[in-house]
Design a protein around this motif. Structure first.
Motif, mmCIF file in Angstrom:
data_model
loop_
_atom_site.group_PDB
_atom_site.id
_atom_site.type_symbol
_atom_site.label_atom_id
_atom_site.label_comp_id
_atom_site.label_asym_id
_atom_site.label_seq_id
_atom_site.Cartn_x
_atom_site.Cartn_y
_atom_site.Cartn_z
ATOM 1 N N THR A 1 0.847 -1.190 0.000
ATOM 2 C CA THR A 1 0.000 0.000 0.000
ATOM 3 C C THR A 1 0.884 1.242 0.000
ATOM 4 O O THR A 1 2.114 1.142 -0.009
ATOM 5 C CB THR A 1 -0.923 -0.007 1.236
ATOM 6 O OG1 THR A 1 -0.115 0.027 2.404
ATOM 7 C CG2 THR A 1 -1.814 -1.236 1.231
ATOM 8 N N ARG B 1 1.901 3.342 2.173
ATOM 9 C CA ARG B 1 2.915 3.479 3.218
ATOM 10 C C ARG B 1 3.766 2.219 3.373
ATOM 11 O O ARG B 1 4.497 2.085 4.343
ATOM 12 C CB ARG B 1 2.252 3.826 4.539
ATOM 13 C CG ARG B 1 1.648 5.224 4.566
ATOM 14 C CD ARG B 1 1.109 5.556 5.949
ATOM 15 N NE ARG B 1 0.492 6.852 5.970
ATOM 16 C CZ ARG B 1 -0.795 7.093 5.744
ATOM 17 N NH1 ARG B 1 -1.614 6.101 5.470
ATOM 18 N NH2 ARG B 1 -1.272 8.314 5.792
ATOM 19 N N TYR C 1 -8.191 4.398 9.084
ATOM 20 C CA TYR C 1 -6.784 4.475 8.675
ATOM 21 C C TYR C 1 -6.495 3.456 7.578
ATOM 22 O O TYR C 1 -5.910 3.787 6.545
ATOM 23 C CB TYR C 1 -5.883 4.244 9.882
ATOM 24 C CG TYR C 1 -4.409 4.266 9.550
ATOM 25 C CD1 TYR C 1 -3.706 5.466 9.530
ATOM 26 C CD2 TYR C 1 -3.722 3.103 9.249
ATOM 27 C CE1 TYR C 1 -2.356 5.503 9.217
ATOM 28 C CE2 TYR C 1 -2.371 3.124 8.934
ATOM 29 C CZ TYR C 1 -1.685 4.326 8.924
ATOM 30 O OH TYR C 1 -0.356 4.354 8.617
ATOM 31 N N GLU D 1 -5.686 3.842 3.667
ATOM 32 C CA GLU D 1 -4.394 3.315 3.211
ATOM 33 C C GLU D 1 -4.555 2.672 1.839
ATOM 34 O O GLU D 1 -3.605 2.614 1.054
ATOM 35 C CB GLU D 1 -3.863 2.303 4.236
ATOM 36 C CG GLU D 1 -2.523 1.724 3.910
ATOM 37 C CD GLU D 1 -1.373 2.729 3.904
ATOM 38 O OE1 GLU D 1 -0.328 2.416 3.314
ATOM 39 O OE2 GLU D 1 -1.515 3.833 4.471
#
Length: 183
Positions: free
Chosen positions: A3, A5, A30, A34
């Motif tokens: 993903t 991050r 979150y 993401e």
């Protein structure tokens, strides 16, 4: 697959669904975001699946409406220009705060397992095993309404305060102006 991050895609997907199941809006939000924008279509597929697999009632229609809004906002945009995160966020909030039920998934697996050749006795044994799992009584169950709670000195005021403070996704109340600690 990774993903934005650098998370493992499959762990993000699992975390999203498990967080929704537990009503953890921040964690679910979150991990849903993401997946945005690179895996937005997958995110919507997962949110729709969760609406059927983990939520009680007709919430799937609401999630579909949010998905349609997302598509309208993004009509004609390239994948790197997508907007409308708000629709994903709203879907996550709705799914986290819905009453949850795994009945549809249990029924689906019950029928599916039958097709895989498991006997009714084997399926029932699995379900019985799950039903017989023992978990400890949580401390919050010992309140003024139980013998053990009374022995610990729990009062009705304690009950009202603790239960009010423990509400997940507490809504405004007609009685918010009352100091329940002095009842």
């Amino acid at each position: 697959m990774r993903t934005q991050r650098g998370y493992d895609f499959y762990l993000v997907s699992s975390s999203l669904q498990k967080a929704i199941r537990r009503g953890d809006v921040r964690c679910a939000g979150y991990f849903a975001l993401e997946l945005f924008p690179k895996y937005s279509e997958y995110c919507w597929k997962r949110l729709l699946t969760v609406s059927a697999e983990d939520c009680y009632g007709p919430i799937t229609k609401e999630i579909m409406a949010l998905y349609e809004g997302f598509k309208i906002v993004n009509k004609g945009k390239r994948a790197d220009q997508l907007g409308g995160r708000i629709f994903i966020s709203k879907a996550v909030i709705l799914l986290c705060t819905q009453p949850h039920s795994r009945d549809a998934d249990v029924l689906s697996n019950f029928v599916y397992d039958r097709k895989r050749g498991l006997t009714d006795d084997q399926i029932n044994a699995y379900m019985e095993e799950a039903r017989n799992e023992n978990i400890p009584i949580p401390d919050y169950a010992y309140d003024v309404h139980t013998r053990q709670g009374k022995m610990k000195g729990k009062t009705k005021a304690d009950f009202f305060i603790e239960e009010d403070q423990s509400l997940a996704y507490r809504q405004l109340s007609l009685f918010d102006d009352i100091n329940i600690g002095v009842m």
